[in-house]
Scaffold this motif. Structure first.
Motif, PDB file in Angstrom:
ATOM      1  N   THR A  12      19.529 115.327  39.894  1.00  0.00           N
ATOM      2  CA  THR A  12      19.095 116.665  40.264  1.00  0.00           C
ATOM      3  C   THR A  12      19.158 117.600  39.062  1.00  0.00           C
ATOM      4  N   ASN A  13      18.108 118.411  38.874  1.00  0.00           N
ATOM      5  CA  ASN A  13      18.024 119.401  37.797  1.00  0.00           C
ATOM      6  C   ASN A  13      18.003 118.736  36.420  1.00  0.00           C
ATOM      7  N   TRP A  14      17.251 117.675  36.294  1.00  0.00           N
ATOM      8  CA  TRP A  14      17.100 116.953  35.014  1.00  0.00           C
ATOM      9  C   TRP A  14      16.496 117.860  33.946  1.00  0.00           C
ATOM     10  N   GLU A  15      15.730 118.869  34.360  1.00  0.00           N
ATOM     11  CA  GLU A  15      15.066 119.763  33.409  1.00  0.00           C
ATOM     12  C   GLU A  15      16.081 120.492  32.529  1.00  0.00           C
ATOM     13  N   THR A  16      17.204 120.903  33.125  1.00  0.00           N
ATOM     14  CA  THR A  16      18.241 121.584  32.346  1.00  0.00           C
ATOM     15  C   THR A  16      18.851 120.649  31.318  1.00  0.00           C
ATOM     16  N   PHE A  17      19.084 119.395  31.715  1.00  0.00           N
ATOM     17  CA  PHE A  17      19.624 118.419  30.763  1.00  0.00           C
ATOM     18  C   PHE A  17      18.667 118.237  29.589  1.00  0.00           C
ATOM     19  N   LYS A  18      17.394 118.066  29.872  1.00  0.00           N
ATOM     20  CA  LYS A  18      16.400 117.850  28.825  1.00  0.00           C
ATOM     21  C   LYS A  18      16.325 119.057  27.881  1.00  0.00           C
ATOM     22  N   LYS A  19      16.490 120.238  28.438  1.00  0.00           N
ATOM     23  CA  LYS A  19      16.399 121.452  27.625  1.00  0.00           C
ATOM     24  C   LYS A  19      17.552 121.559  26.632  1.00  0.00           C
ATOM     25  N   TYR A  20      18.756 121.153  27.067  1.00  0.00           N
ATOM     26  CA  TYR A  20      19.954 121.371  26.249  1.00  0.00           C
ATOM     27  C   TYR A  20      20.547 120.100  25.635  1.00  0.00           C
ATOM     28  N   ARG A  21      19.914 118.952  25.796  1.00  0.00           N
ATOM     29  CA  ARG A  21      20.535 117.700  25.344  1.00  0.00           C
ATOM     30  C   ARG A  21      20.709 117.624  23.825  1.00  0.00           C
ATOM     31  N   ARG A  22      19.921 118.412  23.074  1.00  0.00           N
ATOM     32  CA  ARG A  22      20.049 118.414  21.616  1.00  0.00           C
ATOM     33  C   ARG A  22      20.192 119.829  21.084  1.00  0.00           C
ATOM     34  N   LYS A  23      20.786 120.688  21.899  1.00  0.00           N
ATOM     35  CA  LYS A  23      21.019 122.072  21.524  1.00  0.00           C
ATOM     36  C   LYS A  23      22.488 122.411  21.756  1.00  0.00           C
ATOM     37  N   PRO A  24      22.948 123.540  21.225  1.00  0.00           N
ATOM     38  CA  PRO A  24      24.334 123.949  21.483  1.00  0.00           C
ATOM     39  C   PRO A  24      24.557 124.206  22.973  1.00  0.00           C
ATOM     40  N   ALA A  25      25.316 123.368  23.612  1.00  0.00           N
ATOM     41  CA  ALA A  25      25.663 123.507  25.022  1.00  0.00           C
ATOM     42  C   ALA A  25      26.942 122.730  25.270  1.00  0.00           C
ATOM     43  N   ILE A  26      27.690 123.133  26.281  1.00  0.00           N
ATOM     44  CA  ILE A  26      28.956 122.471  26.615  1.00  0.00           C
ATOM     45  C   ILE A  26      28.808 121.846  27.994  1.00  0.00           C
ATOM     46  N   PHE A  27      28.615 120.542  28.031  1.00  0.00           N
ATOM     47  CA  PHE A  27      28.498 119.813  29.295  1.00  0.00           C
ATOM     48  C   PHE A  27      29.911 119.446  29.757  1.00  0.00           C
ATOM     49  N   ILE A  28      30.299 119.886  30.937  1.00  0.00           N
ATOM     50  CA  ILE A  28      31.653 119.626  31.431  1.00  0.00           C
ATOM     51  C   ILE A  28      31.602 118.813  32.717  1.00  0.00           C
ATOM     52  N   PHE A  29      32.595 117.948  32.873  1.00  0.00           N
ATOM     53  CA  PHE A  29      32.678 117.053  34.035  1.00  0.00           C
ATOM     54  C   PHE A  29      34.142 116.733  34.270  1.00  0.00           C
ATOM     55  N   TRP A  30      34.489 116.442  35.504  1.00  0.00           N
ATOM     56  CA  TRP A  30      35.880 116.113  35.817  1.00  0.00           C
ATOM     57  C   TRP A  30      36.296 114.828  35.115  1.00  0.00           C
ATOM     58  N   HIS A  31      37.573 114.734  34.796  1.00  0.00           N
ATOM     59  CA  HIS A  31      38.114 113.601  34.031  1.00  0.00           C
ATOM     60  C   HIS A  31      37.827 112.263  34.712  1.00  0.00           C
TER      61      HIS A  31
END
Length: 266
Positions: free
Chosen positions: A46-65
């Motif tokens: 879901t919302n793959w467009e956001t991933f594609k937009k920021y996958r090679r830009k300054p962004a902080i992807f966070i996920f539970w341990h």
């Protein structure tokens, strides 16, 4: 007898697992297992467009341990260019090698160990403008499902957005650990949800900072609850700490052994 055997076994394996070449072998086997699960499963992102937009830009992807396993092949095939924060502990170095096999570089440290160094390195990476970052805001030792400040400081100092990500699976096994690490099983439906970008104002005050931290935490908790709820999975607890979880686990084992000893033999 059990305690003696356990100490001998632990004394043998701990030095072995610190060896660099052994860690690479274990990481390689883990990567093969992860790819096998990935390619035998159906995927819904879901919302793959956001991933594609920021996958090679300054962004902080966070996920539970406890939710990193199936994110690794997703970001690898998605062409992400990023650094991942890894613990300096031997387990963290093992995971760093595994991340490397999926195309992620490593920054070593955590909020409790080398926090200033991690902050400096992370800010430097994000300010370069061509890499993103991946990190678990509740790691490396908990409390579980609680967002610590690190990701928000990165965002505040660099202007990079925070993007919450989570995955779940229709057939899964939860490891008996403080983070309830979710292992997706082959031939499952894998769901992955990429959240909307969250920006942190560089002039935010302490009260606003805490309110935003809580907002990010609520978003991530809601993510995992809704995704796991779709498959009627075990509900992961909040506020579990690694040290306390291990202590309670040992106490339960000791109580079970003591009870067994007191029971009359048939």
């Amino acid at each position: 007898m059990y305690q003696t055997f356990r100490k001998l076994w632990k004394g043998f394996w701990e030095p072995v697992l610190r060896m660099d070449w052994v860690q690479w072998i274990v990481a390689g086997l883990m990567a093969i297992a992860i790819w096998f699960v990935y390619f035998t499963c159906r995927k819904r992102i879901t919302n793959w467009e956001t991933f594609k937009k920021y996958r090679r830009k300054p962004a902080i992807f966070i996920f539970w341990h406890g939710r990193s396993m199936m994110l690794s092949p997703i970001v690898c095939l998605g062409g992400m260019r990023a650094y991942a924060v890894a613990s300096r502990h031997k387990d963290g170095r093992m995971m760093a090698k595994l991340q490397r096999l999926f195309g992620l570089k490593s920054i070593y440290g955590s909020t409790s160990d080398g926090g200033i160094s991690v902050l400096r390195q992370g800010v430097r990476v994000l300010r370069r403008g061509d890499y993103s970052m991946c990190m678990s805001p509740d790691g490396p030792g908990g409390p579980s499902l609680r967002v610590q400040d690190g990701a928000l400081y990165f965002a505040k100092m660099t202007g990079a957005p925070i993007i919450p990500v989570c995955y779940s699976a229709s057939h899964a096994w939860f490891q008996k650990r403080w983070d309830r690490y979710l292992v997706a099983l082959p031939f499952s439906l894998i769901t992955c949800k990429v959240g909307k970008p969250i920006f942190v104002d560089s002039k935010i005050n302490a009260t606003e900072f805490e309110a935003l931290r809580k907002k990010v935490e609520d978003i991530m908790v809601r993510q995992v609850r809704e995704m796991d709820g779709e498959f009627n999975l075990f509900q992961v607890e909040q506020d579990l700490k690694s040290s306390e979880f291990k202590k309670n686990l040992r106490a339960q084992r000791d109580a079970a052994r003591a009870k067994k000893k007191t029971q009359p033999r048939k």
